[in-house]
Scaffold this active site. Structure first.
Site, short mmCIF file in Angstrom:
data_model
loop_
_atom_site.label_atom_id
_atom_site.label_comp_id
_atom_site.label_asym_id
_atom_site.label_seq_id
_atom_site.Cartn_x
_atom_site.Cartn_y
_atom_site.Cartn_z
N ASN A 37 0.80 -1.30 0.17
CA ASN A 37 -0.08 0.00 -0.05
C ASN A 37 0.88 1.35 0.02
OD1 ASN A 37 -2.94 -0.60 0.30
ND2 ASN A 37 -2.32 -2.24 1.67
N ARG B 261 4.60 0.61 25.89
CA ARG B 261 3.99 1.03 24.54
C ARG B 261 4.02 2.51 24.61
NH1 ARG B 261 0.23 -1.45 21.67
NH2 ARG B 261 0.00 -3.19 23.19
N MET C 156 1.50 -2.61 12.08
CA MET C 156 0.74 -3.48 12.80
C MET C 156 1.10 -3.41 14.56
SD MET C 156 -0.93 -5.08 10.40
CE MET C 156 -1.54 -6.37 11.01
N HIS D 190 -8.03 -0.94 6.61
CA HIS D 190 -8.29 -2.11 7.47
C HIS D 190 -8.84 -3.12 6.30
CE1 HIS D 190 -8.85 -4.81 10.50
NE2 HIS D 190 -10.21 -5.14 10.25
N LEU E 297 -1.76 1.77 18.15
CA LEU E 297 -1.19 3.04 18.78
C LEU E 297 -2.16 3.47 20.17
CD1 LEU E 297 -0.28 4.67 15.46
CD2 LEU E 297 1.52 3.82 17.19
N GLU F 226 -10.03 3.85 19.82
CA GLU F 226 -10.25 2.48 19.75
C GLU F 226 -9.86 1.70 18.56
OE1 GLU F 226 -14.88 0.46 19.22
OE2 GLU F 226 -14.63 2.53 19.51
N LEU F 227 -9.30 0.42 18.55
CA LEU F 227 -8.88 -0.40 17.63
C LEU F 227 -9.89 -0.44 16.47
CD1 LEU F 227 -6.39 -2.32 17.19
CD2 LEU F 227 -7.76 -4.11 17.72
N GLU G 42 -7.52 -2.67 -2.21
CA GLU G 42 -6.87 -1.49 -1.44
C GLU G 42 -5.87 -0.81 -2.41
OE1 GLU G 42 -4.68 -3.49 1.81
OE2 GLU G 42 -6.60 -4.17 2.80
#
Ligand code: GAR
Length: 216
Positions: free
Chosen positions: A14, A65, A90, A109, A93, A143-144, A174
């Site tokens: 991408n 993290r 991957m 995604h 964050l 939120e993921l 994509e």
């Protein structure tokens, strides 16, 4: 000239499609840096071969993290990005990073969100028996795999699909979807109004790609 920073972890297909489209279509933008958390990411070598500036911020080098996010944010910020593009990045964050780049942080995604956030999206789509699958580009929120949807590419599921065949067609979609969205953003054709994304009529008209379904 807008500054783009692209974050990757792996193959970087991408990222490469976006960088190529940026150059070939003469976007009012440049890819300032490609940054990977994985030193061995194949995409890094490919980016270097294209003449792009590459950097590594290896997550394993940080105890927490938050420490990784903070180091990464510093490196990203050094390029004064107008847009930070997650392209197969991957690592999750945290809010420290996401809030700092709010409104200028996007992700792709491999599913039609809000269906199938997380991993193994193609296998889960097949298991669920959905008839359409695809990819989503969205602004990133803490939120993921969530956040205001900018555009989606719809890929019909065939009766003889397996995980690999479906993944191949979603990836192909994509490669059309993501450059089209980034082009729209660098040309100021995309705006965020609260939790909703608005696309300019020019942007919708400019991309007569039938398998891209825009958000508005
Ligand atoms: C892409 O299919 C992208 O949608 C996915 O990783 C792949 C990276 O491919 N991203 C996610 O799953 C993020 N949750 P690439 O490195 O060849 O661009």
């Amino acid at each position: 000239m807008k500054s783009l920073v692209i974050l990757i972890s792996g193959r970087g297909s991408n990222m490469l499609n976006i960088a190529r489209a940026c150059a070939e279509q003469q976007w009012p933008a440049r890819v300032s840096a490609v940054i990977s958390n994985e030193p061995e990411a194949a995409g890094l070598a490919a980016a270097r071969d294209m003449g792009l500036a590459i950097e590594v911020v290896e997550h394993r080098g940080y105890a927490t993290r938050e420490a990784f996010d903070s180091a990464l944010a510093g490196r990203v910020e050094a390029h004064a990005p107008d847009l930070v593009v997650l392209a197969g990045f991957m690592r999750v964050l945290g809010p420290g990073f996401v809030d700092r780049f709010a409104g200028r942080l996007i992700n792709i995604h491999p599913s039609l969100l809000p269906s199938f956030p997380g991993l193994r999206t193609h296998a889960r789509a097949l298991d669920a028996g959905v008839r359409v699958h695809g990819a989503t580009v969205h602004f990133v929120t803490p939120e993921l795999d969530a956040g205001p949807i900018i555009a989606q590419a719809v890929v019909p599921v065939r009766s003889d699909d397996d995980e690999a065949s479906l993944a191949t067609r979603v990836q192909a979609s994509e490669h059309v979807l993501y450059p089209a969205v980034v082009a729209g953003i660098v040309r100021d054709q995309v705006s965020l109004e609260g939790a909703r994304v608005r696309l300019s009529p020019q942007m919708r008209a400019a991309f007569g790609v039938s398998d891209i379904v825009y958000a508005d």
